[in-house]
Design an enzyme around this catalytic site. Structure first.
Site, PDB file in Angstrom:
ATOM      1  CG  HIS A 263      -2.056   0.559   1.732  1.00 43.05           C
ATOM      2  ND1 HIS A 263      -2.651   1.759  -0.033  1.00 43.05           N
ATOM      3  CD2 HIS A 263      -3.274   1.123   2.796  1.00 43.05           C
ATOM      4  CE1 HIS A 263      -3.924   2.291   0.782  1.00 43.05           C
ATOM      5  NE2 HIS A 263      -3.827   1.462   1.731  1.00 43.05           N
ATOM      6  CG  HIS A 302      -4.166   1.195  -8.529  1.00 36.91           C
ATOM      7  ND1 HIS A 302      -5.502   0.631  -7.861  1.00 36.91           N
ATOM      8  CD2 HIS A 302      -3.748   1.894  -7.413  1.00 36.91           C
ATOM      9  CE1 HIS A 302      -5.606   1.399  -7.107  1.00 36.91           C
ATOM     10  NE2 HIS A 302      -4.552   2.003  -6.597  1.00 36.91           N
ATOM     11  CG  ASP A 358       3.208   4.371  -4.111  1.00 38.49           C
ATOM     12  OD1 ASP A 358       3.262   5.148  -3.738  1.00 38.49           O
ATOM     13  OD2 ASP A 358       2.019   3.480  -3.493  1.00 38.49           O
TER      14      ASP A 358
HETATM   15  N1  CMC Z   1       5.369  -6.329 -11.259  1.00 40.11           N
HETATM   16  C1  CMC Z   1       4.763  -7.374 -11.615  1.00 40.11           C
HETATM   17  N2  CMC Z   1       3.986  -8.709 -11.704  1.00 40.11           N
HETATM   18  C2  CMC Z   1       2.569  -7.697 -11.336  1.00 40.11           C
HETATM   19  C3  CMC Z   1       2.777  -6.521  -9.806  1.00 40.11           C
HETATM   20  C4  CMC Z   1       4.566  -6.143  -9.825  1.00 40.11           C
HETATM   21  N3  CMC Z   1       4.011  -4.920  -9.791  1.00 40.11           N
HETATM   22  N4  CMC Z   1       1.795  -6.616  -9.636  1.00 40.11           N
HETATM   23  C5  CMC Z   1       0.643  -7.301 -10.381  1.00 40.11           C
HETATM   24  N5  CMC Z   1       1.591  -8.635 -11.291  1.00 40.11           N
HETATM   25  C6  CMC Z   1       1.166  -9.373 -11.690  1.00 40.11           C
HETATM   26  C7  CMC Z   1       0.834 -10.328 -10.913  1.00 40.11           C
HETATM   27  O1  CMC Z   1       2.181 -11.512 -10.983  1.00 40.11           O
HETATM   28  C8  CMC Z   1      -0.481 -11.355 -11.635  1.00 40.11           C
HETATM   29  O2  CMC Z   1       0.099 -11.905 -12.218  1.00 40.11           O
HETATM   30  P1  CMC Z   1      -0.553 -13.378 -12.643  1.00 40.11           P
HETATM   31  O3  CMC Z   1      -2.242 -13.076 -13.406  1.00 40.11           O
HETATM   32  O4  CMC Z   1       0.108 -14.176 -13.948  1.00 40.11           O
HETATM   33  O5  CMC Z   1      -0.547 -14.424 -11.702  1.00 40.11           O
HETATM   34  C9  CMC Z   1      -1.039 -10.310 -12.190  1.00 40.11           C
HETATM   35  O6  CMC Z   1      -0.570  -8.779 -12.258  1.00 40.11           O
HETATM   36  C10 CMC Z   1      -2.346  -9.685 -10.449  1.00 40.11           C
HETATM   37  O7  CMC Z   1      -1.821  -9.199 -10.094  1.00 40.11           O
HETATM   38  P2  CMC Z   1      -2.585  -9.204  -8.377  1.00 40.11           P
HETATM   39  O8  CMC Z   1      -1.449  -9.332  -7.179  1.00 40.11           O
HETATM   40  O9  CMC Z   1      -3.992  -9.977  -8.553  1.00 40.11           O
HETATM   41  O10 CMC Z   1      -3.072  -7.934  -8.267  1.00 40.11           O
HETATM   42  P3  CMC Z   1      -4.168  -7.128  -7.436  1.00 40.11           P
HETATM   43  O11 CMC Z   1      -4.648  -6.386  -7.586  1.00 40.11           O
HETATM   44  O12 CMC Z   1      -4.067  -8.201  -5.891  1.00 40.11           O
HETATM   45  O13 CMC Z   1      -2.563  -6.330  -6.398  1.00 40.11           O
HETATM   46  C11 CMC Z   1      -1.005  -4.410  -5.849  1.00 40.11           C
HETATM   47  C12 CMC Z   1      -2.243  -4.446  -6.858  1.00 40.11           C
HETATM   48  C13 CMC Z   1      -0.882  -3.375  -6.490  1.00 40.11           C
HETATM   49  C14 CMC Z   1      -0.713  -4.564  -4.981  1.00 40.11           C
HETATM   50  C15 CMC Z   1       0.209  -4.987  -7.048  1.00 40.11           C
HETATM   51  O14 CMC Z   1       0.247  -4.314  -8.466  1.00 40.11           O
HETATM   52  C16 CMC Z   1       1.379  -4.688  -6.447  1.00 40.11           C
HETATM   53  O15 CMC Z   1       1.952  -5.702  -4.939  1.00 40.11           O
HETATM   54  N6  CMC Z   1       2.058  -3.345  -7.108  1.00 40.11           N
HETATM   55  C17 CMC Z   1       3.038  -3.493  -6.832  1.00 40.11           C
HETATM   56  C18 CMC Z   1       3.610  -2.502  -5.309  1.00 40.11           C
HETATM   57  C19 CMC Z   1       2.535  -0.928  -5.702  1.00 40.11           C
HETATM   58  O16 CMC Z   1       2.775  -0.563  -6.142  1.00 40.11           O
HETATM   59  N7  CMC Z   1       2.087  -0.668  -4.559  1.00 40.11           N
HETATM   60  C20 CMC Z   1       1.674   0.491  -4.919  1.00 40.11           C
HETATM   61  C21 CMC Z   1       0.259   0.311  -4.996  1.00 40.11           C
HETATM   62  S1  CMC Z   1      -0.661   2.417  -5.582  1.00 40.11           S
HETATM   63  C22 CMC Z   1      -0.634   2.976  -4.209  1.00 40.11           C
HETATM   64  C23 CMC Z   1      -1.996   2.703  -2.686  1.00 40.11           C
HETATM   65  O17 CMC Z   1      -2.686   2.460  -2.893  1.00 40.11           O
HETATM   66  O18 CMC Z   1      -1.080   2.223  -1.782  1.00 40.11           O
END
Ligand code: CMC
Length: 422
Positions: A263, A302, A358
């Site tokens: 987050h 996201h 971010d």
């Molecule tokens: N790098 C590489 N692969 C990714 C990333 C990433 N940053 N984010 C998602 N994926 C892939 C993930 O591996 C999955 O692939 P597959 O379908 O092959 O398993 C697919 O994309 C969907 O990901 P998810 O984990 O189901 O997505 P989510 O909605 O649960 O997670 C997130 C959202 C923001 C937690 C995630 O994208 C992440 O960990 N990003 C990096 C951390 C980050 O930048 N966070 C800040 C978010 S914005 C500020 C805030 O709101 O706090």
């Protein structure tokens, strides 16, 4: 009935038609048809926890609006305090309302001396400022006994102004403590962001006048971070608020949620990642390792945006303005290369992974001299306005206590086994 869906219980053949309202369906008719059958929706990916009139996001189109106003227009024309007012009260303030609001915030920036001398100074010298902020916000509740009167509008207003006003003071106090510098009292003659910079950086000068371009850039970043509807931190605020806890305790819960690297902790993780990559030449190899599942591209992806995060777009412009004053952050070239490589790679394209808020914010904070441990704190300061807007909405709607169900998968009944027989 307009648009609707019909759910049929195949065990009994009974059906229920549920109208689609505001893009959702109510669980009430569903519960009547299927008592004891629950939606399995881990992480609430398909659950609307409330109706809300505060922030509107269209993740596919990359649109973000506060109370109907596009984020781009607010970032260009407004100020953080005006936006905080908008979020909490629903309308942009008149001149008189803004003056009163600014006065009320400005005159609540001081914290009780015990907070500083006894509470904050009790931390270990290398305590993380976000940990200090989370606990000191919770501790504030002990100074304002009547904060528990959450149905009294005047009392609520007082706590709202206190929280927005004191977050930067607590944040700067945590930082000053970590570097062994004396606490700086807020300066009521300065704007919200200029005052925060003064409490951070003032040394011996009678008045610290921040570079106006940097104070403005920080204010824009505060606007961009002020709210983001039902994210993890806001949900924590609402869940705790729904138990009718006081707003300081609920804000501490929201800030604790923000602390996590998925987050608000992601901007800190971005700088660590860019530093580790070390050079634009190493970007392709790094992206390859992410694709192979060795870690994530921090600042990318996201839950809601399946397009470029509109805040990231504005932050990119703000970064240029900041770098004109501070000099370019050497990590910028790595970040730009990373964005370019990722956005032309099918792994990221097919998963709709774009830079989020971010990705570039950490580069600005670093160029302005903030240590990485302060990045999430810089997110928490403005997000307090959003948390409070949602808390106020929750109280006004008189919502029931948040209490989800579970699908139990554990053992059935079994007799207790004495320890000697295990
Ligand atoms: N790098 C590489 N692969 C990714 C990333 C990433 N940053 N984010 C998602 N994926 C892939 C993930 O591996 C999955 O692939 P597959 O379908 O092959 O398993 C697919 O994309 C969907 O990901 P998810 O984990 O189901 O997505 P989510 O909605 O649960 O997670 C997130 C959202 C923001 C937690 C995630 O994208 C992440 O960990 N990003 C990096 C951390 C980050 O930048 N966070 C800040 C978010 S914005 C500020 C805030 O709101 O706090």
């Amino acid at each position: 009935m307009g648009e609707s869906i019909t759910i049929t219980d195949n065990r009994t053949g009974e059906s229920v038609e549920i109208p689609i309202e505001y893009g959702g369906i109510s669980s009430e008719p569903f519960k009547k048809l299927l008592p004891g059958v629950w939606f399995e929706d881990e992480a609430f990916t398909a659950t609307a926890a409330t109706r809300s009139a505060i922030t509107d996001i269209d993740g596919d189109a990359g649109i973000l609006r506060y109370r109907g106003y596009p984020i781009e227009q607010l970032a260009e024309h407004s100020t953080y305090l005006e936006v905080a007012y908008l979020l909490i009260f629903g309308e942009l303030p008149t001149t008189e309302q803004l003056e009163q609001w600014t006065h009320d915030i400005t005159y609540h920036t001081y914290i009780h001396e015990n907070m500083r001398k006894r509470f904050l100074e009790g931390f270990h010298y290398d305590a993380h400022p976000m940990g200090m902020l989370v606990s000191s916000v919770a501790a504030l509740s002990t100074f304002y006994e009547n904060a528990k009167d959450i149905f009294d509008e005047e009392v609520r207003y007082k706590q709202i102004t206190r929280l927005i006003a004191k977050m930067p003071t607590l944040a700067a106090a945590a930082y000053r403590f970590s570097v062994g510098m004396p606490f700086v009292y807020p300066d009521n003659s300065l704007s919200f962001s200029a005052n925060f910079l003064s409490t951070m950086w003032k040394v011996a000068e009678p008045r610290y006048d921040a570079n106006p371009a940097l104070a403005k850039a920080l204010d824009v970043l505060f606007i961009l971070h002020a709210d983001h509807e039902q994210n993890c931190g806001t949900t924590a605020m609402r869940v705790v608020g729904s138990s009718h806890a006081d707003p300081y305790s609920a804000t501490a819960a929201a800030a604790a949620a923000l602390y996590g690297p998925r987050h608000g902790g992601a901007n800190e993780a971005v700088i660590k990642m860019l530093t580790e990559i070390g050079s634009p030449d190493n970007v392709p190899a790094f992206v390859e390792s992410v694709k192979q599942g060795k870690g994530r591209l921090q600042g990318f992806g996201h839950r809601v945006y399946k397009n470029y995060d509109p805040r990231a777009q504005i932050i990119k412009q703000t970064a240029d303005e900041v770098f004109e004053v501070t000099g370019k952050n050497p990590l910028l070239d790595i970040a730009l290369k990373l964005e370019e490589v990722a956005l032309s790679d099918d792994y990221f394209i097919s998963r709709k992974l774009y830079p989020n808020v971010d990705f570039y914010s950490g580069l600005i904070y670093q160029a302005m001299g903030f240590p990485t441990e302060m990045f999430t704190v810089l997110f928490a300061i403005p997000r307090t306005a959003g948390w409070l807007a949602h808390w106020q909405e929750l109280i006004e709607q008189d919502q029931r206590i948040a209490r989800p169900r579970q699908l139990y998968t554990g053992a059935g009944e079994r007799p207790y086994v004495p320890i000697s027989e295990r």
